[in-house]
Design a protein around this motif. Sequence first.
Motif, PDB file in Angstrom:
ATOM      1  N   PHE A 134       0.822  -1.208   0.000  1.00 26.35           N
ATOM      2  CA  PHE A 134       0.000   0.000   0.000  1.00 26.35           C
ATOM      3  C   PHE A 134       0.851   1.250   0.000  1.00 26.35           C
ATOM      4  N   GLN A 135       0.271   2.336  -0.486  1.00 19.10           N
ATOM      5  CA  GLN A 135       0.904   3.649  -0.394  1.00 19.10           C
ATOM      6  C   GLN A 135       0.580   4.161   1.002  1.00 19.10           C
ATOM      7  N   GLY A 136       1.497   3.994   1.912  1.00 20.50           N
ATOM      8  CA  GLY A 136       1.245   4.343   3.306  1.00 20.50           C
ATOM      9  C   GLY A 136       0.797   3.112   4.072  1.00 20.50           C
ATOM     10  N   PRO A 137       0.254   3.326   5.265  1.00 17.93           N
ATOM     11  CA  PRO A 137      -0.161   2.188   6.084  1.00 17.93           C
ATOM     12  C   PRO A 137      -1.340   1.434   5.460  1.00 17.93           C
ATOM     13  N   VAL A 138      -1.453   0.167   5.825  1.00 19.43           N
ATOM     14  CA  VAL A 138      -2.568  -0.650   5.333  1.00 19.43           C
ATOM     15  C   VAL A 138      -3.868  -0.045   5.874  1.00 19.43           C
ATOM     16  N   PRO A 139      -4.829   0.258   4.984  1.00 18.58           N
ATOM     17  CA  PRO A 139      -6.093   0.875   5.419  1.00 18.58           C
ATOM     18  C   PRO A 139      -7.043  -0.168   6.028  1.00 18.58           C
ATOM     19  N   GLN A 140      -6.726  -0.563   7.269  1.00 15.27           N
ATOM     20  CA  GLN A 140      -7.469  -1.655   7.897  1.00 15.27           C
ATOM     21  C   GLN A 140      -8.960  -1.366   8.029  1.00 15.27           C
ATOM     22  N   GLU A 141      -9.320  -0.130   8.331  1.00 17.37           N
ATOM     23  CA  GLU A 141     -10.751   0.198   8.478  1.00 17.37           C
ATOM     24  C   GLU A 141     -11.490   0.027   7.147  1.00 17.37           C
ATOM     25  N   VAL A 142     -10.866   0.417   6.053  1.00 15.63           N
ATOM     26  CA  VAL A 142     -11.491   0.277   4.736  1.00 15.63           C
ATOM     27  C   VAL A 142     -11.625  -1.204   4.386  1.00 15.63           C
ATOM     28  N   ILE A 143     -10.592  -1.975   4.657  1.00 14.50           N
ATOM     29  CA  ILE A 143     -10.641  -3.416   4.383  1.00 14.50           C
ATOM     30  C   ILE A 143     -11.732  -4.063   5.226  1.00 14.50           C
ATOM     31  N   LEU A 144     -11.821  -3.695   6.496  1.00 15.83           N
ATOM     32  CA  LEU A 144     -12.875  -4.243   7.366  1.00 15.83           C
ATOM     33  C   LEU A 144     -14.263  -3.894   6.834  1.00 15.83           C
ATOM     34  N   SER A 145     -14.406  -2.697   6.295  1.00 13.83           N
ATOM     35  CA  SER A 145     -15.688  -2.292   5.727  1.00 13.83           C
ATOM     36  C   SER A 145     -16.049  -3.160   4.513  1.00 13.83           C
ATOM     37  N   ILE A 146     -15.083  -3.406   3.639  1.00 16.32           N
ATOM     38  CA  ILE A 146     -15.330  -4.267   2.474  1.00 16.32           C
ATOM     39  C   ILE A 146     -15.687  -5.676   2.931  1.00 16.32           C
ATOM     40  N   LEU A 147     -14.945  -6.188   3.914  1.00 14.79           N
ATOM     41  CA  LEU A 147     -15.212  -7.541   4.419  1.00 14.79           C
ATOM     42  C   LEU A 147     -16.597  -7.630   5.052  1.00 14.79           C
ATOM     43  N   GLY A 148     -17.015  -6.572   5.708  1.00 20.19           N
ATOM     44  CA  GLY A 148     -18.326  -6.565   6.359  1.00 20.19           C
ATOM     45  C   GLY A 148     -19.479  -6.516   5.371  1.00 20.19           C
ATOM     46  N   ARG A 149     -19.243  -5.898   4.231  1.00 17.86           N
ATOM     47  CA  ARG A 149     -20.314  -5.721   3.239  1.00 17.86           C
ATOM     48  C   ARG A 149     -20.221  -6.669   2.069  1.00 17.86           C
ATOM     49  N   GLY A 150     -19.048  -7.248   1.842  1.00 14.50           N
ATOM     50  CA  GLY A 150     -18.873  -8.110   0.677  1.00 14.50           C
ATOM     51  C   GLY A 150     -18.962  -7.334  -0.616  1.00 14.50           C
ATOM     52  N   GLU A 151     -18.509  -6.063  -0.583  1.00 11.76           N
ATOM     53  CA  GLU A 151     -18.589  -5.199  -1.775  1.00 11.76           C
ATOM     54  C   GLU A 151     -17.605  -5.650  -2.834  1.00 11.76           C
ATOM     55  N   SER A 152     -17.884  -5.326  -4.063  1.00 12.54           N
ATOM     56  CA  SER A 152     -16.933  -5.603  -5.149  1.00 12.54           C
ATOM     57  C   SER A 152     -16.759  -4.354  -6.003  1.00 12.54           C
ATOM     58  N   SER A 153     -15.689  -4.383  -6.817  1.00 12.54           N
ATOM     59  CA  SER A 153     -15.437  -3.222  -7.680  1.00 12.54           C
ATOM     60  C   SER A 153     -16.250  -3.294  -8.933  1.00 12.54           C
TER      61      SER A 153
END
Length: 153
Positions: A134-153
Motif C-alpha cells: 500500500f501507499q502508506g499504512p494498510v487501510p485496515q478500516e477500509v478493508i474491514l468495511s469491504i469484508l463486512g459488506r462483501g462489496e466488489s469493484s
Amino acid sequence: MSSTGRGIRVSRLTLRTFRYPTEDRETVEVALLSLLPEDLREEVSLSATRLKSAHKFTFEELRLDLRGRAAHRTLVRILAGLSEPDRRDLALSLAKRVEGGKLYLRLDKQELVEGVIKLYRGGLGGHVHLVANFQGPVPQEVILSILGRGESS
C-alpha cells in the motif's frame, strides 16, 4: 466501484504459487488468473520460474505482479469474493496479517481450481500467496468495511 473500495491505495499486488510436476500447468494458470477481474485476465502476463529442491525435484513458481488500478481492482475482488465465514475470520485476524505497509494472505489453490476464493487453512493442494503493498499504512478500516459488506469493484 464502491466508495469504500476507493480508500484502498494499492501500489502493487503480487500473487504467486508453486506448480508441482503432478499438476497440470494450464489448470494452475487458470486458477491463478481467476482471481483477477475478467476484463484484466487477457492484459496481464504470468511469469514462470523453474526451481529445483534440495532433493533435485523440479517445480515452477507462477507469479502475477499487478500495479495501480489492476492491483486495486483485483484486491477488492478477492476480499469481496470470500465467503461470509472467511470474511469474518479475516476481519478477526487482519491485524496479524499486516506488517508495515503490506497485507499478507494465503488463498486455497485447490478451491481456486473449483472457482471458489477461500482462505487457505492447510491441507492438500497448496496455496496462493498474496502480498498487497500500500501507499502508506494498510487501510485496515477500509478493508474491514469491504469484508463486512462483501462489496466488489
